[in-house]
Design a protein around this motif. Structure first.
Motif, PDB file in Angstrom:
ATOM      1  N   GLU A   1       9.005   5.637   5.083  1.00 18.04           N
ATOM      2  CA  GLU A   1       8.233   4.668   5.872  1.00 18.04           C
ATOM      3  C   GLU A   1       8.220   3.306   5.190  1.00 18.04           C
ATOM      4  N   ALA A   2       8.041   3.296   3.877  1.00 20.17           N
ATOM      5  CA  ALA A   2       7.931   2.029   3.137  1.00 20.17           C
ATOM      6  C   ALA A   2       9.216   1.221   3.212  1.00 20.17           C
ATOM      7  N   VAL A   3      10.371   1.865   2.962  1.00 20.36           N
ATOM      8  CA  VAL A   3      11.628   1.111   2.969  1.00 20.36           C
ATOM      9  C   VAL A   3      12.024   0.706   4.385  1.00 20.36           C
ATOM     10  N   THR A   4      11.571   1.460   5.377  1.00 18.38           N
ATOM     11  CA  THR A   4      11.854   1.083   6.768  1.00 18.38           C
ATOM     12  C   THR A   4      10.984  -0.093   7.188  1.00 18.38           C
ATOM     13  N   LEU A   5       9.728  -0.089   6.746  1.00 12.08           N
ATOM     14  CA  LEU A   5       8.802  -1.163   7.108  1.00 12.08           C
ATOM     15  C   LEU A   5       9.235  -2.498   6.522  1.00 12.08           C
ATOM     16  N   ASP A   6       9.690  -2.480   5.267  1.00 12.66           N
ATOM     17  CA  ASP A   6      10.131  -3.727   4.627  1.00 12.66           C
ATOM     18  C   ASP A   6      11.347  -3.432   3.747  1.00 12.66           C
ATOM     19  N   PRO A   7      12.547  -3.591   4.285  1.00 13.03           N
ATOM     20  CA  PRO A   7      13.759  -3.290   3.514  1.00 13.03           C
ATOM     21  C   PRO A   7      13.982  -4.243   2.344  1.00 13.03           C
ATOM     22  N   MET A   8      13.201  -5.313   2.241  1.00 15.44           N
ATOM     23  CA  MET A   8      13.389  -6.295   1.174  1.00 15.44           C
ATOM     24  C   MET A   8      12.372  -6.132   0.049  1.00 15.44           C
ATOM     25  N   CYS A   9      11.662  -5.032   0.018  1.00 21.33           N
ATOM     26  CA  CYS A   9      10.680  -4.784  -1.033  1.00 21.33           C
ATOM     27  C   CYS A   9      11.324  -3.946  -2.134  1.00 21.33           C
ATOM     28  N   ALA A  10      11.472  -4.521  -3.317  1.00 21.59           N
ATOM     29  CA  ALA A  10      12.133  -3.840  -4.425  1.00 21.59           C
ATOM     30  C   ALA A  10      11.347  -2.615  -4.885  1.00 21.59           C
ATOM     31  N   ASP A  11      10.023  -2.715  -4.927  1.00 20.25           N
ATOM     32  CA  ASP A  11       9.203  -1.586  -5.389  1.00 20.25           C
ATOM     33  C   ASP A  11       9.313  -0.392  -4.457  1.00 20.25           C
ATOM     34  N   SER A  12       9.418  -0.658  -3.154  1.00 20.60           N
ATOM     35  CA  SER A  12       9.579   0.444  -2.204  1.00 20.60           C
ATOM     36  C   SER A  12      10.878   1.195  -2.463  1.00 20.60           C
ATOM     37  N   HIS A  13      11.970   0.458  -2.679  1.00 21.93           N
ATOM     38  CA  HIS A  13      13.254   1.100  -2.970  1.00 21.93           C
ATOM     39  C   HIS A  13      13.195   1.869  -4.295  1.00 21.93           C
ATOM     40  N   GLN A  14      12.536   1.284  -5.275  1.00 23.69           N
ATOM     41  CA  GLN A  14      12.470   1.920  -6.590  1.00 23.69           C
ATOM     42  C   GLN A  14      11.736   3.258  -6.537  1.00 23.69           C
ATOM     43  N   TRP A  15      10.552   3.280  -5.910  1.00 22.56           N
ATOM     44  CA  TRP A  15       9.764   4.514  -5.891  1.00 22.56           C
ATOM     45  C   TRP A  15      10.316   5.530  -4.886  1.00 22.56           C
ATOM     46  N   PHE A  16      11.004   5.062  -3.868  1.00 26.33           N
ATOM     47  CA  PHE A  16      11.677   6.009  -2.989  1.00 26.33           C
ATOM     48  C   PHE A  16      12.820   6.702  -3.738  1.00 26.33           C
ATOM     49  N   ALA A  17      13.535   5.937  -4.567  1.00 23.72           N
ATOM     50  CA  ALA A  17      14.592   6.535  -5.386  1.00 23.72           C
ATOM     51  C   ALA A  17      14.009   7.575  -6.348  1.00 23.72           C
ATOM     52  N   ILE A  18      12.871   7.263  -6.943  1.00 23.94           N
ATOM     53  CA  ILE A  18      12.242   8.195  -7.888  1.00 23.94           C
ATOM     54  C   ILE A  18      11.856   9.492  -7.200  1.00 23.94           C
ATOM     55  N   ILE A  19      11.240   9.385  -6.005  1.00 23.56           N
ATOM     56  CA  ILE A  19      10.810  10.605  -5.323  1.00 23.56           C
ATOM     57  C   ILE A  19      12.018  11.416  -4.854  1.00 23.56           C
TER      58      ILE A  19
ATOM     59  N   PHE B   1       0.837  -1.202   0.000  1.00 27.67           N
ATOM     60  CA  PHE B   1       0.000   0.000   0.000  1.00 27.67           C
ATOM     61  C   PHE B   1       0.873   1.254   0.000  1.00 27.67           C
ATOM     62  N   LEU B   2       1.929   1.262   0.815  1.00 24.39           N
ATOM     63  CA  LEU B   2       2.737   2.465   0.974  1.00 24.39           C
ATOM     64  C   LEU B   2       3.484   2.836  -0.302  1.00 24.39           C
ATOM     65  N   TRP B   3       4.097   1.844  -0.975  1.00 19.62           N
ATOM     66  CA  TRP B   3       4.853   2.234  -2.179  1.00 19.62           C
ATOM     67  C   TRP B   3       3.922   2.689  -3.292  1.00 19.62           C
ATOM     68  N   ARG B   4       2.708   2.190  -3.300  1.00 20.72           N
ATOM     69  CA  ARG B   4       1.731   2.706  -4.280  1.00 20.72           C
ATOM     70  C   ARG B   4       1.307   4.133  -3.935  1.00 20.72           C
ATOM     71  N   LEU B   5       1.282   4.444  -2.657  1.00 21.61           N
ATOM     72  CA  LEU B   5       0.981   5.818  -2.259  1.00 21.61           C
ATOM     73  C   LEU B   5       2.100   6.762  -2.719  1.00 21.61           C
ATOM     74  N   VAL B   6       3.361   6.321  -2.606  1.00 22.77           N
ATOM     75  CA  VAL B   6       4.481   7.114  -3.120  1.00 22.77           C
ATOM     76  C   VAL B   6       4.325   7.314  -4.627  1.00 22.77           C
ATOM     77  N   ARG B   7       3.985   6.247  -5.319  1.00 22.86           N
ATOM     78  CA  ARG B   7       3.794   6.335  -6.776  1.00 22.86           C
ATOM     79  C   ARG B   7       2.687   7.333  -7.129  1.00 22.86           C
ATOM     80  N   ALA B   8       1.613   7.326  -6.326  1.00 20.05           N
ATOM     81  CA  ALA B   8       0.514   8.267  -6.576  1.00 20.05           C
ATOM     82  C   ALA B   8       0.976   9.710  -6.386  1.00 20.05           C
ATOM     83  N   TYR B   9       1.807   9.963  -5.381  1.00 18.80           N
ATOM     84  CA  TYR B   9       2.347  11.316  -5.195  1.00 18.80           C
ATOM     85  C   TYR B   9       3.214  11.727  -6.395  1.00 18.80           C
ATOM     86  N   VAL B  10       3.980  10.779  -6.935  1.00 21.59           N
ATOM     87  CA  VAL B  10       4.794  11.076  -8.118  1.00 21.59           C
ATOM     88  C   VAL B  10       3.900  11.433  -9.299  1.00 21.59           C
ATOM     89  N   ASP B  11       2.827  10.650  -9.499  1.00 23.65           N
ATOM     90  CA  ASP B  11       1.915  10.907 -10.621  1.00 23.65           C
ATOM     91  C   ASP B  11       1.273  12.282 -10.507  1.00 23.65           C
TER      92      ASP B  11
END
Length: 435
Positions: free
Chosen positions: A274-292, A240-250
């Motif tokens: 928050e997303a990368v801290t909650l689950d450091p093994m989620c690739a999508d969280s790292h990807q969208w955090f890098a984008i933002i 849910f969190l990394w999709r929220l980051v993606r929505a902010y980017v959009d």
């Protein structure tokens, strides 16, 4: 067999099916037969068989007792009559139990089939409950065993009634335990449904926002609104969190007001942390955090821009490590390498002063990542072809650059990213002397 063992057996058999009353009757009947056998054995020991001579001591003792009985009178005779009444009642009970045992013998061979059918029925009900199909509880009659009174008002009759009440109480207790266990099973099933329901709701929500992400500008704004409405409920879920980051980017990309764009970028970065801290093994969280973080470089000082550039690279590397076949991560890394390769001398000196070592990347590094995108997913995007053309141009390979421009021109312009690519292409083509 003692009473406690019978009750344990009764309790276990009561959990199998409604036919367990038959088994209880067998157990009670066996107890009655055992009691009758003991009484009958003692009586036979006391009375010698016909033709068997009685020992003289017993013979004289018997004569003395008869003489004493004659001298005692009617009181003694009434006591003997009461004993006979009790024995008669006991014999009648034994006779009834024999009839019950015969009936039960014919029913026991079918008990296995009844138990199997009952267990299958309970399994179907459990599956129905998980599927949220609710059915009313089956009616259950509490089995009791009626005893006919033997000998009006005699002690044997009263004892038989007391035994029957105790036995019936045992039956009721057994069924109460069964109902408690069924209630516990129902609670477990309800607990399972409670766990499954939010997951189903979340899955539906994620599918919906994924569709909105690929839609119009209005769909993208609706996507952000929906996610913000559900953040209280699903804010601890990584997907849910990394999709929220993606929505902010959009929404950042389609917003024209500078202050609003910056606000979306800053809020999105906080959610990404928050997303990368909650689950450091989620690739999508790292990807969208890098984008933002890359977006934030548009609103930061030179020092923070360089800092965000390091963060961008670190999280992209982690995303590729966790999900090595995602073309978007390689495309973004290619863009980063190309931007670093274009840094001026003064920018490199500032980076070295602030962080000890400036970021390092070459045009070859950028080209390698853009080619990796094409390898994983051919015709991934119009912009990827444009940057391939730029890399080949900077390396002096104008022939390859023209091919990439032709490939980019063959793709339709659909999104705003495609419009950006077309503008870049229009500026790039004249430098290659294609026409």
């Amino acid at each position: 067999m003692d009473t406690e063992k019978y009750r344990n057996l009764v309790s276990r058999m009561a959990q199998s099916s409604d036919n367990k009353a038959l088994v209880l009757g067998v157990l009670a009947g066996a107890a009655g037969l055992s009691l009758g056998a003991v009484v009958f054995y003692n009586r036979r020991r006391a009375v010698p068989h016909r033709g068997q001579s009685m020992p003289s001591e017993l013979y004289h003792s018997s004569n003395d007792q008869r003489a004493a009985g004659a001298s005692i009178g009617p009181g003694r005779m009434s006591g003997q009559s009461e004993v006979l009444d009790r024995l008669g009642a006991l014999i009648q009970c034994v006779s009834e139990l024999k009839d019950e045992v015969r009936a039960l013998k014919s029913a026991i061979p079918k008990l296995h089939d009844h138990v199997r059918d009952e267990l299958r029925g309970r399994g179907s009900v459990a599956e129905g409950k998980v599927a949220r199909i609710r059915a009313g509880p089956p009616s259950r009659a509490v089995p009791t065993r009626k005893r006919r009174a033997a000998g009006g008002g005699s002690r044997a009759g009263r004892q038989s009634s007391e035994e029957g009440a105790e036995s019936e109480g045992g039956y009721i207790t057994a069924f109460t335990d069964t109902e408690d266990e069924e209630q516990s099973e129902d609670e477990d099933i309800e607990e399972e449904v409670t766990v499954v329901e939010p997951l189903d709701e979340l899955s539906t929500l994620l599918e919906r926002v994924d569709a909105l992400h690929s839609g119009t500008d209005g769909d993208k704004r609706e996507c952000l609104r929906i996610l913000l409405d559900k953040r209280q409920e699903f804010g601890q879920n990584t997907a849910f969190l990394w999709r929220l980051v993606r929505a902010y980017v959009d929404v950042h990309d389609i917003t024209t007001n500078l202050e609003q764009k910056k606000s979306h970028a800053e809020t999105g970065k906080k959610v990404g942390e928050e997303a990368v801290t909650l689950d450091p093994m989620c690739a999508d969280s790292h990807q969208w955090f890098a984008i933002i973080c890359g977006i934030m470089t548009e609103y930061e000082t030179v020092q923070n821009r360089i800092k965000n550039g390091y963060i961008f690279k670190d999280h992209l590397d982690k995303a590729i490590e966790l999900k090595p076949q995602d073309p978007l991560s390689y495309y973004l890394l290619g863009r980063w390498c190309y931007a670093v390769a274009q840094l001026s001398w003064i920018e490199r000196k500032i980076a070295a002063t602030l962080f000890g070592e400036p970021p390092s990347a070459t045009i070859q590094d950028a080209l390698k990542n853009f080619l990796k995108v094409e390898e994983i997913r051919p015709k991934y995007s119009k912009l990827n072809y444009v940057f391939l053309a730029k890399c080949y141009r900077d390396l002096g390979q104008k022939g390859q650059a023209r091919k990439m421009c032709d490939a980019a021109s063959s793709m339709e312009t659909v999104s705003k990213e495609d419009e950006e690519a077309q503008n870049e292409l229009d500026s790039l083509v004249p430098t290659l002397s294609v026409y």
